[in-house]
Design an enzyme around this catalytic site. Structure first.
Site, PDB file in Angstrom:
ATOM      1  N   LYS B  76      -8.579  56.606  12.151  1.00  0.00           N
ATOM      2  CA  LYS B  76      -7.488  55.707  11.756  1.00  0.00           C
ATOM      3  C   LYS B  76      -6.827  56.305  10.513  1.00  0.00           C
ATOM      4  CE  LYS B  76      -6.622  50.807  10.540  1.00  0.00           C
ATOM      5  NZ  LYS B  76      -7.250  49.483  10.311  1.00  0.00           N
ATOM      6  N   SER B 155      -5.207  45.548  12.877  1.00  0.00           N
ATOM      7  CA  SER B 155      -4.387  46.668  12.475  1.00  0.00           C
ATOM      8  C   SER B 155      -4.797  48.006  13.100  1.00  0.00           C
ATOM      9  CB  SER B 155      -4.437  46.795  10.954  1.00  0.00           C
ATOM     10  OG  SER B 155      -5.745  47.142  10.527  1.00  0.00           O
ATOM     11  N   SER B 179      -9.512  43.406  12.254  1.00  0.00           N
ATOM     12  CA  SER B 179      -8.723  44.582  12.626  1.00  0.00           C
ATOM     13  C   SER B 179      -9.439  45.608  13.496  1.00  0.00           C
ATOM     14  CB  SER B 179      -8.208  45.285  11.369  1.00  0.00           C
ATOM     15  OG  SER B 179      -7.120  44.583  10.822  1.00  0.00           O
TER      16      SER B 179
END
Lengths: 483, 485
Positions: B76, B155, B179
């Site tokens: 990420k 997210s 998330s």
């Protein structure tokens, strides 16, 4: 109208740890800008603070030295504001649970009295960097070498009532932190910085007046001047029927001027909240005991010892013990010189005057305590006169000679103490001054006689080319004139 | 090859059936071919990946292999990668190349894994749809076959979409309020948010420091375990990481579930949940009963307060965490600032997106003089109550199970103008972050052709237990193997 002055101090003390409070960068002073700032100090994304244990040890030592309670579970808060030299946009500091709780320090005043100044608390925090406004043509340079240097901020109760007391407290605190070795005490480099809170109230009144804060005073002299200046400013306003605005002021020591920096209304809302990157710091008994065992001799204890061991008076002992480096210098001189009082006089007289004149600290002195001790030996055993001693001191200071004795020899400063030679000189001088001899012998008041002796000393010192031992000259003169 | 798990690829590498360079080339080729549909990557590090793959093959040949040596994966874009662009989904860091690795990044490097690139995310991890990224929204691989553009959740939507689309077998992620779990559920993959403090936060760009936790995304529970083996552990660079032994998370995967006590929090089976969603979760629980687990209803009486408390605490911390983005030292700076105030205001006005600004404003307000007690302090008290709810629940049961989300993936644009509705996406996940306990989301069926997740919540440091429960379920179901068309 008569006024009471009320003064409280906030003192920022830079801790002499090798590395910063939350990062491994060096704290050394004077490096090229931004060479001692790593990713944490630059607040790069994702970086996190890691507490420096040594800073906690130093804070605990300070707390113990000022008779304070140590907080067993101290916490850090974030104090939020934007400024280019504050990389994270917040300062990591302590608000709710500072590491050092209430304590006190006793100060000696010139009138011989002792006064207790209470400490409200002392907390750990990180220093900011420096903004450099010169040399950048309308821009500002930022140097983050200082960012993250550990500080303790010491906050007093408003227990001081004049500049003398405030300065005495500041000097005492300086003596404590330098004796502890937790701060280098170098005020010119910002190692200790003072904020002074001042208010006035009608004499005897119980209600405190509105206060102002004068920030960032970095010498005892500026602090004294700033207090005098601010007291006068407030008094003028109050006597004209005006009111004091609660505000932060900046004092310019070179011009003896101050100006408002911001008023209470303009003050930041710092939005303090507990720092989620740092867990509460638990301090246990063994950590405190260890700190207690590592405490060196503190100024109060040292003063008592100097009075006991060296027979110094209260004033001299207090003055020497208040500065750990000066105290060490004195002890070296006294041990070597065997005459502690003489050593004390020279340390506080010629030596201190010279340091002040050249704006040097004891650490920068070109001469050692041992060298001064050697000089004391030669003064005490009458090898040199006090006038000669000053010449030897001068030579030592400027590095002209190897040792005290070598300088005495090279400069021919040894006093003539051969009584035969001195007697011959006295005979010769008296023979050349018959009128004065007659006057002396006709005088019946011994006090006046003593005064008249001085008239012979000048010619005698001249005859001996300044090397006659004045004490012996005096003895011989009195004897011969009395015959 | 692209359907294989990390464990399978690791075995293929070990047997010499394939080399890391070959694997890496194949996955890079897939990303090149496919990712224009999803926009799941912000940066693809092709040259670096091939060099790392070559080095991994040499390591393996020299007999120095770990299970990860030569296995491709992705990070990420919230984890700092030395020398590689790290944006956090923001214009503010559009050109930011960190000179250091996050601890998580360094750990995967040490293990010999081959990072193919950095995945898309909501800006500064603030969002539940990966639509707030400065680099464009990510599209959920599910739904495209039916002609709809669905959000992948957020997210960590880039990581979830990339794993679901078989562009990488695994990807790192972070979870502050859901998330990891919410996008894992919406993309039909398996994700784990560990106990707070289990994985170092050093070099993981902070959103809300007391809630942020790095974790894992892959298709199988076993792969999540393999990831956590690399990620978990004490880090001297993170004072909030916990110094506690790290077990081998693969060791207990096959333990029988007989006697496992499952609690179903009644507050998580309310009318917020559609009957179709609820049915999927109840069916999953039935599978567990077949495996020998017992089920009872439990209560988390303060759960309803979680979103309110979270949306005070998280923005408050974020408002301070994001102050460092001021245009002074790195990152975005506005053109020709005329003075300091102009530099600050325009840099931040232009560098941050709307959701980030909204949360900075909310957080600043909550911490302001006069409001602090009513908002921040009260939220912290609620947080302790919520924590206590879970502690009480775990006196009676081993794990809790609930839906991960109230509904399957929604359409792009559907909730972007209604932040409060968007925040409700995390209604079942957010309390877990406030309590600091671990939780997973595992695929558990489909509603309207879109994947649905079941959340398994455990007590502190019970990751091995959760992975065991997830793995056993995946031995008797194939939801996690379904591939989006």
């Amino acid at each position: 109208m008569q006024w009471d002055i009320v003064i409280g101090l906030e003192i920022h003390v830079q801790l002499a740890t090798r590395t910063k409070i939350f990062s491994g960068s060096s704290t050394a002073y004077g490096a090229e800008p931004n060479t001692q700032a790593n990713a944490v100090d630059l607040a790069m994304p994702g970086t996190l603070p890691v507490p420096n244990e040594q800073a906690f040890r130093y804070a605990v030592m300070f707390g113990l030295a000022v008779n304070a309670e140590i907080e067993r579970r101290s916490m850090f808060e974030r104090k939020n504001y934007f400024y280019p030299d504050l990389p994270k946009g917040y300062q990591t500091t302590q608000l709710e649970r500072p590491i050092v709780g209430p304590g006190f320090v006793d100060i000696d005043l010139a009138n011989g009295e002792t006064k207790r100044v209470r400490i409200h608390h002392a907390h750990l925090e990180e220093d900011a960097g420096k903004s450099l406004h010169e040399d950048f043509h309308g821009m500002t340079g930022v140097d983050l070498n200082r960012a993250g240097t550990p500080l303790i901020e010491v906050v007093t109760e408003p227990d001081m009532n004049n500049a003398e007391e405030a300065v005495a407290f500041a000097k005492k605190l300086h003596g404590i932190v330098t004796s502890l070795g937790i701060c280098d005490g170098d005020m010119s480099q910002g190692s200790m910085r003072f904020d002074v809170n001042i208010s006035l109230k009608p004499k005897g009144s119980e209600t405190l007046g509105t206060r102002t804060e004068t920030k960032n005073l970095n010498s005892f002299r500026f602090m004294e001047q700033a207090i005098a200046h601010e007291v006068e400013r407030q008094m003028d306003i109050l006597e004209d029927g005006g009111t004091i605005v609660q505000e932060t002021r900046l004092y310019n020591g070179d011009k003896d001027e101050s100006r408002s920096m911001r008023t209470k209304e303009e003050a930041n809302d710092y939005r303090y909240f507990p720092c989620p990157d740092l867990l509460p710091v638990e301090i246990d008994d063994s950590f405190i005991d260890e700190a207690r065992n590592s405490l060196p001799e503190l100024p109060d204890a040292k003063k008592a010892r100097f009075m006991e061991q060296y027979g110094l008076n209260d004033y001299d002992a207090g003055l020497l013990a208040g500065d750990s480096k000066l105290a060490a210098f004195f002890e070296a001189a006294a041990e070597r010189g065997k005459d502690a009082k003489l050593a004390s006089n020279w340390v506080q007289g010629e030596f201190s005057a010279r340091l002040n004149a050249e704006e040097k600290s004891v650490a920068d002195s070109p001469i050692t305590g041992e060298q001064l001790g050697d000089l004391v030996v030669r003064i005490a055993d009458n090898t040199i006169s006090s006038a000669g001693a000053k010449k030897v001191f001068e030579a030592l200071w400027t590095g002209e000679g190897e040792s005290v004795d070598a300088i005495i020899d090279a400069k021919g400063l040894k006093q003539v103490s051969d009584t035969g030679a001195l007697e011959a000189m006295v005979d010769e001088v008296l023979a050349s001054m018959p009128d004065q001899v007659a006057q002396y012998q006709q005088e019946s008041d011994p006090k006046k006689q003593k005064k008249m002796l001085g008239g012979f000393m000048g010619p005698l010192m001249k005859a001996s080319k300044g090397q006659g031992n004045p004490k012996l000259f005096n003895e011989i003169l009195v004897r011969k004139l009395g015959e | 090859m692209h359907n294989k798990s990390v464990a399978e690829l690791s075995r293929d590498l070990e047997s010499g059936q394939v080399s890391s360079v070959e694997l890496t080339q194949q996955f890079l080729e897939r990303i090149r071919q496919e990712d224009s549909k999803y926009n799941s990557f912000i940066t693809v590090t092709e040259n670096q990946a091939l060099a790392d793959a070559k080095a991994a093959d040499e390591q393996r040949a020299a007999g120095h292999a770990t299970p990860w040596t030569g296995v491709p994966f992705a990070h990420k874009d919230i984890f700092c990668t030395n020398g590689v662009l790290t944006t956090c989904g923001s214009r503010m860091l559009e050109n930011f190349v960190p000179p250091y690795d996050a601890t998580v990044t360094a750990n995967f490097r040490k293990a010999g894994a081959v990072c193919l690139g950095k995945t898309n995310m909501d800006e500064f991890a603030m969002g539940s749809s990966t639509e707030s990224s400065f680099f464009g929204a990510t599209t959920n691989p599910w739904g495209l076959g039916q002609g709809s553009k669905r959000v992948p959740g957020g997210s960590s939507g880039g990581s979830a979409a990339a794993v679901a689309a078989r562009l990488v077998p695994a990807a790192t992620a972070t979870d502050t309020g859901g998330s990891i779990r919410q996008p894992a559920a919406l993309c039909g993959i398996t994700g784990l948010k560990p106990t707070y403090g289990r994985v170092s936060r050093y070099g993981m760009i902070a959103f809300a420091s007391s809630l942020d936790q790095g974790g894992t995304m892959a298709r199988t529970a076993e792969d999540n375990a393999l990831m956590l083996n690399v990620m978990a552990g004490f880090d001297p660079k993170d004072s909030t990481s916990i110094d506690r032994e790290v077990p081998d998370y693969t060791a207990a995967l096959n333990e029988p579930l007989k006697g496992l006590k499952i609690g179903l929090p009644k507050e998580y089976f309310s009318d917020q949940l559609s009957p179709a969603m609820e049915q999927q979760v109840r069916d999953a629980v039935k599978e567990y009963e077949k495996l020998g687990a017992t089920v009872k209803e439990v209560s988390l009486p303060n759960a309803k307060l979680a979103i309110a408390a979270y949306y005070v605490i998280a923005p408050a911390e974020a408002s301070a965490n994001l102050s460092r983005f001021d245009g002074v030292r790195y990152g975005y700076r506005c053109e020709d600032p005329k003075d300091l105030m102009d530099l600050y205001t325009r840099t931040r006005a232009e560098g941050f997106g709307n959701e980030v600004k909204r949360r900075i404003l909310v957080g600043t307000y909550a911490l302001s003089a006069g409001y602090f007690d009513a908002y921040y302090l009260k939220a912290q008290k609620v947080r302790r109550l919520i924590q206590q709810d879970f502690i009480n629940a775990f006196k009676d049961v081993d794990v809790l199970m609930s839906p991960t989300t109230p509904s399957p993936a929604f359409n792009q644009g559907e909730k972007t103008n209604d932040p409060v509705t968007m925040y409700l996406e995390d209604v079942f996940t957010i309390a877990i972050n406030l309590a600091g306990i671990p939780a997973m989301s595992i695929p558990a069926g489909f509603v309207d052709g879109l994947p649905v997740g079941v959340q398994i919540i455990g007590d502190y440091f019970s990751e091995a237990r959760l992975l065991n429960a997830a793995h056993k379920f995946q031995q008797v179901t194939d939801w996690h193997q379904r591939e989006p068309q």
